[in-house]
Design a protein around this motif. Structure first.
Motif, mmCIF file in Angstrom:
data_model
loop_
_atom_site.group_PDB
_atom_site.id
_atom_site.type_symbol
_atom_site.label_atom_id
_atom_site.label_comp_id
_atom_site.label_asym_id
_atom_site.label_seq_id
_atom_site.Cartn_x
_atom_site.Cartn_y
_atom_site.Cartn_z
ATOM 1 N N ALA A 47 134.343 35.320 90.418
ATOM 2 C CA ALA A 47 134.428 36.214 90.549
ATOM 3 C C ALA A 47 134.313 36.321 88.969
ATOM 4 O O ALA A 47 135.018 36.054 88.093
ATOM 5 N N ASN A 62 125.269 35.945 95.935
ATOM 6 C CA ASN A 62 126.565 37.098 95.000
ATOM 7 C C ASN A 62 126.769 38.066 96.450
ATOM 8 O O ASN A 62 126.274 38.976 95.637
ATOM 9 N N GLU A 64 129.141 40.180 94.750
ATOM 10 C CA GLU A 64 129.722 41.658 93.598
ATOM 11 C C GLU A 64 127.454 41.491 93.411
ATOM 12 O O GLU A 64 128.592 42.780 92.490
ATOM 13 N N LYS A 99 137.860 30.025 94.405
ATOM 14 C CA LYS A 99 136.828 30.083 95.714
ATOM 15 C C LYS A 99 135.498 28.712 95.697
ATOM 16 O O LYS A 99 134.961 29.120 96.800
#
Length: 889
Positions: A47, A62, A64, A99
Motif C-alpha cells: 500500500a 495493483n 491503487e 497484504k
C-alpha cells in the motif's frame, strides 16, 4: 507476435499517476514517435508504493493504480494507437507487508508452510534460538521494553488470531491458540470449544515438512477455523469468553511473552537485522525478502500473469529487475525465454567500465547504464578532470584514492549493514572447513574476515559460476580472472589472514574444490557481492568521493579521467556486434542525477581554474552561515556542485536532496544514526545562502557562463543515444531540459500539457523555420525535444538503418579540432555528428573536416543538404549544435 521496440518511454506509475493518467497521455507518446510505453512494475504492491518494486501478489494488477479494469483500458488504448508495451518485472524479491498472503502463511506455519520453499530463508540457523524461526526486525526498541510498554497485543478477527504491533499484524501459529481456546472453553463452559482447542493442539508440528503432514495441517486448520467461526456465530458466550481470554493474556507480560515464544517468528529490535537476519533481502531492505526463482514451481507461480500478458500480446517484452540477486541468472533467463521466445527482454545489469554483458544470456541487452557511463565519460575533459582532483583535495582535505575509499566503504557495509549476510556465509564455510582436516582449525572470526576482504575486493557486481549437479559446470575465464584478482588484492589488503585460507576460498569459488556445501557457498557468495558493491559504492562512496559528482553514477567509476574517442567507438562496435538492440538510456528512475545535470557538470572539467576560484569565493562569502564546523568542507563542496548542476532549485528541494545525500554518505549523519545538529545546520546553511543576494548573483553568473556548453553536451549525448547501436529509452519528462536529482526528486509530476503544446508547435515547423528562431527557443527545452522528435521520426522511417544488421562505422575527421568531433554512420544511410568539450571550442571549427560518404545528404535538424566528400564541420554545425544527416534515395 511480440513487436521489437524501436524506442521506449519510461513511466513511473503510482497512485498519483495511475493507469488512467497513463491512458490519457498515450497519444502524446505516439505523436512524439515512441513505439512502446515502458512501465514501472504494476503488479499488486505494498500500500502506498511509489515504485512498484515491493510486490505482494503476483496474480493481481495493483488496485491503487486502477485495478484490472483501468489496466485493460490502458492496454486497449495503446493497441488503438499502435503502441506496444514493455513492463518492468521483479523476480528477485517480494514485500513482506501485511497484504502478502503467502508470506503470512509462512509466518503462521513455519517450515511446514506450503510457501516456505518460495522464500530464501535459513531455517537451520547456527543460532539455536532461531532454528525454524524467522526473525522479524520490526520493533522500535528492545523486545522486552516493547512488551512491557504494552505495544504488543494479541487480537482476533473471527477465528484468525494475530499479534498486533501498531499497524502491523502477524498471525499466530494455529497450535499455539489451543491454550487460549482451552481457557475460553472453561469460561464459557463449552465442550465444543474444548474439543476444538484439543484439535488445534494435535495439528502437525510446523517443522513437519513432508507433503502429507503439510497437506494435513493446512486441511485440518482450515476445517477447524470454519467450525470455530460457526460456533462463535451460534453462541455469543463463546466469543465473549475468547475475548476475555485475550484480555487476560494482553494484561500479563509473562503470558504474552510465553505465547510469542511459541510462534514461528521472533519479533526483534530493528537494529538486530544487521547481525542475525535469517533471510536474504534485496540489498539491506528488511521488508523485501528474496525469492527462490531457481525452483521451477516458484518461477512458474510468480510469472503466470506475466506470461499470460506476453502470450496474449498485451506485453511485447519485459525489463528484469536486479537479476544479480538471483541464484542463477542464466538459468532464469533461459526459462523466461522458453516461455517468451520472441519477447524483447533486457536485464537491469550493472556493468563496471570495461565489463560487458554475458553473450550467453538469451536477452537483448541491458537497461542502459553502461551506455550512459560511456557517454558521461566521453564528455568529460581528461586533463581538466584530473586537475579537479587537486582542487577537491585542497578544498576538502579528503582522501582521493578512490580504490582505497571503495574498499573501506564496502568493508564498513559488510561489518555493519550486511553483517548478517556475512555470518550466514561464515556458518556455511565453517562447515566446509570442518569437513577438511587441512582447514578445520580456522576460526569463525578468521573466516568472517576473509569473506569480507575477498568480497570487498571484487571489481564487479558478481561472477556467474554454477557448480552443476546434473550437467556441465559453468565458469568462464572472466570469472576465474575476477576471483583471482579479488583474492590477490585481499591478500595485500589483509595480510594478517593466513594465505592458505584465501587460496582455499579461491579454489572453492573457482570450482577446483567440489562438494554440496561448496556449491552452496559459491551460489550464496555470488549473491552477496552484489549488495556489497551497490551499498558500499553507489550508496556510500558515491556520496563521499566528490571530485566531480557528475561522474558518480550507477555503474560508473568516478576516478575515471574521461574516455578517448577511439575507446568510445570501440565500445559502440562491440555493442553492435554483440547486443545491437540493447536498451540505451541517459536518465532512469535510479540515476543519481538527470542527464542534463550531468551534461552541465561535465563543463566543469573544461574550466577547472574558474571552478576553483568560484568555490573558494563562495565559501568565503557563505562562511558566516555555518553553524560551528557544520557543514563540513566535503558536504559544502558537494552542495556547490549540486547547485550548479540543478540550478534553478528551490530551498526545499535542495534541503531534501542534501539530507538524503549526506545520510547516504554516512560521514556526519546516517539513516540509522541521524545527527540532528548536522542536518539542522545544513538546512539552515542552504536556506541562508539561497537567500543571500551576493551569492545568488555570483552563482547565476557562473551557471550562465557554462549553461550553453551544458546544453550542447545534452544535445550531443541525446543524439548519440538515438543513433548509436541500441534501442533508446526516454525517461519521463526528460524530453525537455530536466535538472532532477536522485529519487524522489526525479519522480516529481511531469508537466505534460507543456510538452504537448511544444510538440504541437514544433511539428508544424520546417527545419529551417525551427533553426531560424533557435535562440529564442533555447531555454524552453525545444532544441532537445526537436532533436528527439526528428531522431524518432527517422528511426520509424528507416528502422533497418538502426537494427542488428546496420553497420556502425566511425567517420574520418581531420583538422585541429579532430578530438572534439564524434561522428559515425549507421547502415550506410544515417550520419550522426556531435561535439564534445563545447566550452573550449566556443563554436569555432578551424579547418576541421569530416568525410561524408558518397551521395546526397540532408540534415534533418536544419534542412541543409550536402554532397558526399570532405565537408567542413563548422558548416554542418553552424545552425544547430548537432547534425543528423540522412542519405537521400
Amino acid at each position: 507476435m511480440p513487436r521489437t521496440p524501436l524506442s521506449t518511454y519510461r513511466l513511473q506509475i503510482h497512485a498519483g499517476f495511475d493507469f488512467r493518467a497513463a491512458t490519457a497521455m498515450a497519444d502524446y507518446l505516439r505523436d512524439l514517435g515512441i513505439t512502446h510505453m515502458y512501465s514501472s512494475p504494476y503488479l499488486q504492491a505494498q500500500a502506498g508504493s511509489m515504485h512498484g518494486y515491493d510486490v505482494v501478489d503476483h496474480h493481481t494488477v495493483n488496485q491503487e493504480l486502477g485495478g484490472r479494469e483501468e489496466h485493460e483500458r490502458l492496454c486497449n488504448r495503446l493497441k488503438e494507437l499502435g503502441l506496444g508495451q514493455i513492463l518492468d518485472i521483479v523476480p528477485n524479491h517480494m514485500s513482506i507487508s501485511g497484504k502478502n498472503k503467502i508470506w503470512l502463511d509462512v509466518l503462521e506455519n513455519g517450515p511446514s508452510s506450503r510457501f516456505a520453499s518460495f522464500f530464501d530463508i535459513d531455517w537451520n540457523s547456527a543460532e539455536q534460538r532461531l532454528r525454524d524461526k524467522v526473525m522479524l526486525p520490526v520493533l522500535g526498541d528492545q523486545y522486552g521494553r516493547v512488551l512491557s510498554k504494552g505495544e504488543l497485543k494479541v487480537g482476533r478477527q473471527g477465528s484468525a488470531f494475530a499479534v498486533q504491533y501498531f499497524e502491523n499484524s502477524y498471525p499466530l501459529e494455529p497450535r499455539s491458540t489451543a491454550h487460549l481456546l482451552t481457557r475460553a472453553a472453561t469460561i464459557a463452559a463449552s465442550d465444543t470449544l474444548n474439543f476444538l482447542a484439543e484439535s488445534f493442539r494435535r495439528l502437525p508440528s510446523p517443522d513437519s515438512t513432508d507433503r502429507l503432514s503439510q497437506h494435513a495441517r493446512h486441511r485440518d486448520k482450515t476445517v477447524l477455523r470454519g467450525m470455530l467461526d460457526r460456533l462463535c456465530s451460534e453462541e455469543e458466550g463463546v466469543c465473549k469468553a475468547i475475548d476475555e481470554t485475550l484480555a487476560e493474556v494482553n494484561g500479563s507480560t509473562d503470558a504474552l511473552d510465553d505465547l510469542l515464544n511459541q510462534q514461528n517468528y521472533r519479533l526483534a529490535f530493528w537494529r538486530t537485522s544487521d547481525q542475525e537476519l535469517g533471510y536474504r533481502r534485496f540489498f539491506d531492505v528488511n521488508n523485501l525478502v528474496g525469492l527462490r526463482q531457481e525452483r521451477e514451481h516458484v518461477f512458474e507461480e510468480t510469472h503466470e500473469l506475466i506470461f499470460h500478458w506476453l502470450q496474449e500480446g498485451v506485453l511485447d517484452g519485459v525489463r528484469v529487475d536486479h537479476p544479480d540477486g538471483l541464484r542463477d541468472p542464466s538459468q532464469y533467463f533461459e526459462r523466461l525465454r522458453k516461455h517468451a521466445p520472441k519477447a524483447y527482454v533486457v536485464a537491469e545489469k550493472i556493468l563496471e567500465p570495461g565489463e560487458f554483458l554475458r553473450t550467453t544470456w538469451p536477452v537483448e541487452g541491458t537497461t542502459g547504464y553502461d551506455f550512459m557511463n560511456v557517454c558521461n565519460a566521453l564528455l568529460v575533459h581528461p586533463e581538466g578532470i584530473a586537475e579537479l582532483e587537486s582542487i577537491y583535495r585542497d578544498f576538502t582535505k579528503m582522501p582521493t584514492d578512490f580504490p582505497q575509499i571503495a574498499y573501506e566503504k564496502k568493508s564498513a557495509i559488510e561489518r555493519e549493514t550486511l553483517a548478517s549476510d556475512v555470518n550466514r556465509l561464515a556458518n556455511l564455510f565453517v562447515e566446509i572447513c570442518e569437513n577438511n582436516r587441512d582447514f578445520r582449525d580456522f576460526t569463525r572470526s578468521e573466516i568472517r574476515r576473509a569473506i569480507r576482504a575477498v568480497a570487498a575486493c571484487f571489481g564487479v557486481y558478481r561472477t556467474y559460476v554454477v557448480a552443476a549437479s546434473d550437467g556441465p559446470d559453468e565458469i568462464t575465464d572472466e570469472d576465474r580472472q575476477q576471483i583471482a584478482e579479488a583474492v590477490a588484492e585481499a591478500k595485500i589488503r589483509k595480510p594478517d589472514i593466513d594465505t592458505s585460507l584465501y587460496d582455499f576460498m579461491a579454489d572453492i569459488l573457482s570450482l577446483r574444490n567440489r562438494g554440496p556445501l561448496e556449491s552452496e557457498f559459491i551460489a550464496r557468495f555470488q549473491q552477496f557481492t552484489s549488495p556489497v558493491m551497490a551499498k558500499g559504492i553507489e550508496d556510500t562512496a558515491f556520496y563521499t568521493y566528490n571530485r566531480h559528482v557528475g561522474m558518480n553514477e550507477v555503474g560508473g567509476n568516478p576516478s575515471r579521467n574521461g574516455l578517448a574517442l577511439a575507446d568510445f567507438h570501440s565500445y559502440q562496435e562491440t555493442m553492435q556486434a554483440t547486443h545491437p538492440i540493447t536498451m540505451t538510456a541517459l536518465s532512469t528512475h535510479d540515476t543519481k542525477r538527470s542527464d542534463d545535470v550531468r551534461a552541465r557538470l561535465a563543463v566543469l572539467a573544461e574550466i577547472p581554474d574558474r571552478f576553483r576560484l568560484a568555490i573558494r569565493r563562495w565559501s568565503r562569502m557563505n562562511h558566516s552561515f555555518r553553524t560551528g564546523r557544520f557543514p563540513d568542507a566535503n558536504s559544502e563542496y558537494f552542495l556547490y556542485q549540486t547547485l550548479i548542476g540543478a540550478w534553478p532549485i528551490t530551498v526545499e528541494r535542495a534541503q531534501e536532496y542534501m539530507t538524503k545525500a549526506m545520510r547516504e554518505a554516512k560521514l556526519e549523519t546516517a539513516w540509522t544514526a541521524q545527527n540532528a545538529d548536522f542536518e539542522d545546520a545544513m538546512h539552515n546553511f542552504i536556506a541562508s545562502i539561497l537567500q543571500h543576494e551576493p551569492f545568488i548573483t555570483d552563482l547565476e553568473a557562473f551557471v550562465a557562463r557554462i549553461n550553453r556548453a551544458g546544453r550542447i553536451n545534452s544535445l550531443s549525448q541525446t543524439l548519440i543515444k538515438y543513433t548509436a547501436p541500441g534501442m533508446p529509452d526516454l525517461y519521463q519528462g526528460s524530453e525537455l531540459w530536466d535538472h532532477s536529482l536522485v529519487d524522489p526528486d526525479n519522480r516529481r509530476p511531469v508537466d505534460y500539457d507543456l510538452r504537448r503544446w511544444l510538440l504541437g508547435e514544433i511539428k508544424n515547423l520546417s527545419p529551417s523555420e525551427f533553426t531560424e528562431n533557435l535562440e529564442s527557443r533555447f531555454e524552453d527545452g525545444s532544441p532537445k525535444l526537436w532533436t528527439i522528435y526528428q531522431a524518432l521520426r527517422l528511426r520509424n522511417e528507416r528502422p533497418h538503418a538502426f537494427g542488428a544488421e546496420a553497420a556502425y562505422v566511425p567517420c574520418e575527421v581531420a583538422g585541429p579540432r579532430v578530438d572534439n568531433v564524434v561522428a559515425f554512420t549507421r547502415g550506410g544511410e544515417v550520419l550522426s555528428l556531435t561535439q564534445r568539450f563545447p566550452y573550449k571550442t566556443a563554436g569555432a571549427w578551424p579547418v576541421t573536416t569530416l568525410v561524408v560518404p558518397p551521395g546526397r545528404w540532408t540534415n534533418r535538424l536544419t534542412g541543409i543538404t550536402v554532397a558526399g566528400g570532405r565537408v567542413r564541420v563548422g558548416n554542418l554545425l553552424d545552425r544547430f549544435p548537432v547534425a543528423l544527416l540522412v542519405r537521400e534515395p
